[in-house]
Design an enzyme around this catalytic site. Structure first.
Site, PDB file in Angstrom:
ATOM      1  N   SER A   1     -74.833 -24.261 110.721  1.00  9.72           N
ATOM      2  CA  SER A   1     -75.202 -24.460 109.323  1.00  9.72           C
ATOM      3  C   SER A   1     -76.186 -23.397 108.854  1.00  9.72           C
ATOM      4  CB  SER A   1     -75.836 -25.847 109.124  1.00  9.72           C
ATOM      5  OG  SER A   1     -76.252 -26.017 107.776  1.00  9.72           O
TER       6      SER A   1
ATOM      7  N   GLN B   1     -77.891 -23.843 106.362  1.00  8.85           N
ATOM      8  CA  GLN B   1     -79.013 -24.592 105.800  1.00  8.85           C
ATOM      9  C   GLN B   1     -80.214 -24.624 106.736  1.00  8.85           C
ATOM     10  OE1 GLN B   1     -77.326 -28.360 104.698  1.00  8.85           O
ATOM     11  NE2 GLN B   1     -76.412 -27.555 102.815  1.00  8.85           N
TER      12      GLN B   1
ATOM     13  N   GLU C   1     -66.865 -24.703 101.694  1.00 12.05           N
ATOM     14  CA  GLU C   1     -66.783 -25.854 100.805  1.00 12.05           C
ATOM     15  C   GLU C   1     -65.564 -25.803  99.894  1.00 12.05           C
ATOM     16  OE1 GLU C   1     -69.754 -23.073  98.630  1.00 12.05           O
ATOM     17  OE2 GLU C   1     -69.061 -23.447 100.669  1.00 12.05           O
TER      18      GLU C   1
END
Length: 443
Positions: A178, A180, A326
């Site tokens: 990830s 993030q 996504e």
């Protein structure tokens, strides 16, 4: 438990519509974090109001941040008249309870901020949040001096024992699951005593454009950041300690949420314009222009936004979606309606998203008569005649919008729990129905 099913509308004519996409979740939630850490109040205009952004706002409020939500309905457009005024707390406070839901930005971005609170901050969330990777954040914060209790799980629920400050410094982490993890540390790193230097020691980082978005937003808030794409060391990001400036930010439309609407133009041979599409942006969703053009459409900028047109003929695609994972569910749905085989690669990390998106897409499309198989890092999609049936969404908003796209061309598709689209696209069913009604769509 009885399933809640939404009959996906079938397109009887080519769509011709102009739509307003709500603000970017990625920008909204980053802006909220930066505003909470700033030394003065900030404004976030046209924010996304959805479950994910509300969870972020509520989490910050629990730590003492003031967030005033103002609405001016005379401005027109989705969220066009809405603005949030964020008033920093001075010192973040605990004890506090934070619900992360199943929002990746909330579960990754708030713990690095919570270490700056005075007191313990307990985090919990949806059952799926327990399964999503959080080790990159937990291990990194511990290495930087934070105390975190997670029962040895490496995930939620967990408690961050804030002390009002963190030394910071250099940390090594594996960000291959990830991006993030990197953004989370960067966003709060300027408030650590030594700043933070992040070194990725794992494989390639997915969704790199999202880190670029983080870096750009930090710089606009007055933070000094060194990043690989600016001539820095490969896989190393550095944030210098310092104050953050309050800002007045207008949030761009969430370009990834344009995916189903432009797909409708592709599938029906119609035309869809998304208002206020930025000419220059760090949002990965901007790659829709190139991807959908390769699949048979065309696009052009107009005074109103970005206009995308289809011919009704869809071509298969061989695409590495590593940076735009996504977008995969809707692209897979379009590919299932194409005239040739598609190979989507670089997306093994989607197995760790809201659900295992690769397994879910393969199962649900195949249950409608499709021929989708998983590869080591993606999907192989061989178009087949499809039939109606229930499309399960696994509480994943992007699977719900993918099902709606299939329903344009396949009568009888019923979408289980379409309400999950509220995660990033509030009122999606109404927007989708209006898309197929030329009178309503043209407002």
């Amino acid at each position: 438990m009885t399933e809640t099913l939404w009959p996906a509308p079938v397109a009887t004519t080519a769509v011709d519509a102009t739509v307003t996409i709500p603000g970017s979740k990625s920008v909204t939630n980053r802006a909220l974090i930066l505003a909470a850490l700033a030394g003065e109040p900030s404004w976030v205009r046209r924010p996304l109001r959805s479950r994910d952004s509300q969870l972020m706002a509520d989490g910050l409020r629990a730590l003492g941040v003031g967030i005033e939500e103002l609405v001016n309905n005379s401005s027109g457009g989705t969220g066009g008249g809405e603005a949030w005024r964020i008033i920093p707390a001075g010192r973040l406070s605990g004890p506090a309870q934070v619900d992360v839901g199943n929002a990746g930005t909330v579960m990754r971005f708030l713990p690095p901020l919570a270490v700056l609170a005075d007191g313990p901050v307990h985090f919990d969330g949806d059952p799926r949040s327990y399964e999503r990777p959080q080790h990159g954040v937990i291990d990194s914060l511990r290495a930087l001096g934070a105390r975190i209790e997670d029962g040895g799980r490496g995930g939620f629920p967990l408690t961050v024992h804030g002390t009002g400050a963190l030394d910071g410094g250099t940390v090594e982490l594996d960000a291959s699951s990830s991006s993030q993890f990197v953004s989370a540390l960067l966003l709060s790193g300027a408030r650590y005593n030594q700043g933070v230097e992040i070194r990725n020691i794992g494989g390639p980082v997915p969704s790199l454009p999202h880190i670029r978005m983080t870096v750009d937003m930090l710089r606009l808030a007055g933070v000094q950041v060194d990043a690989p794409e600016d001539g820095g060391e490969k896989d190393v990001w550095r944030v210098t300690p310092g104050a953050l400036l309050g800002r007045d930010l207008v949030v761009e439309p969430d370009l990834s949420n344009a995916a189903p609407f432009f797909a409708a133009a592709l599938v029906t041979g119609g035309r869809v314009t998304v208002r206020d599409w930025p000419r220059h942006t760090t949002q990965p969703g901007d790659q829709l222009r190139e991807i959908y053009t390769r699949m048979g459409g065309s696009c052009r900028f107009t005074d109103e936004g970005l206009e995308f047109s289809g011919t009704g003929v869809i071509h298969g695609i061989d695409a590495d979606l590593h940076d735009v994972g996504e977008l995969t569910p809707v692209i897979a749905a379009v590919a299932a309606l194409a005239d040739s085989e598609s190979h989507l690669s670089g997306i093994a990390h989607l197995r760790l998203h809201e659900t295992d998106r690769l397994a879910a897409l393969a199962k649900e499309i195949n249950d409608l008569g499709g021929d989708v198989s998983e590869t080591e890092d993606g999907l192989r999609i061989r178009p087949r005649p499809l039939h109606g049936g229930v499309f399960h969404t696994y509480e994943d908003h992007r699977l719900a919008t993918a099902a709606a796209v299939l329903g344009l061309a396949v009568p009888g598709v019923q979408v289980e729990n379409v309400a999950t689209t509220a995660k990033t696209l509030p009122d999606f069913p109404a927007m989708w129905t209006a898309l197929l009604d030329p009178v309503a769509a043209r407002d």
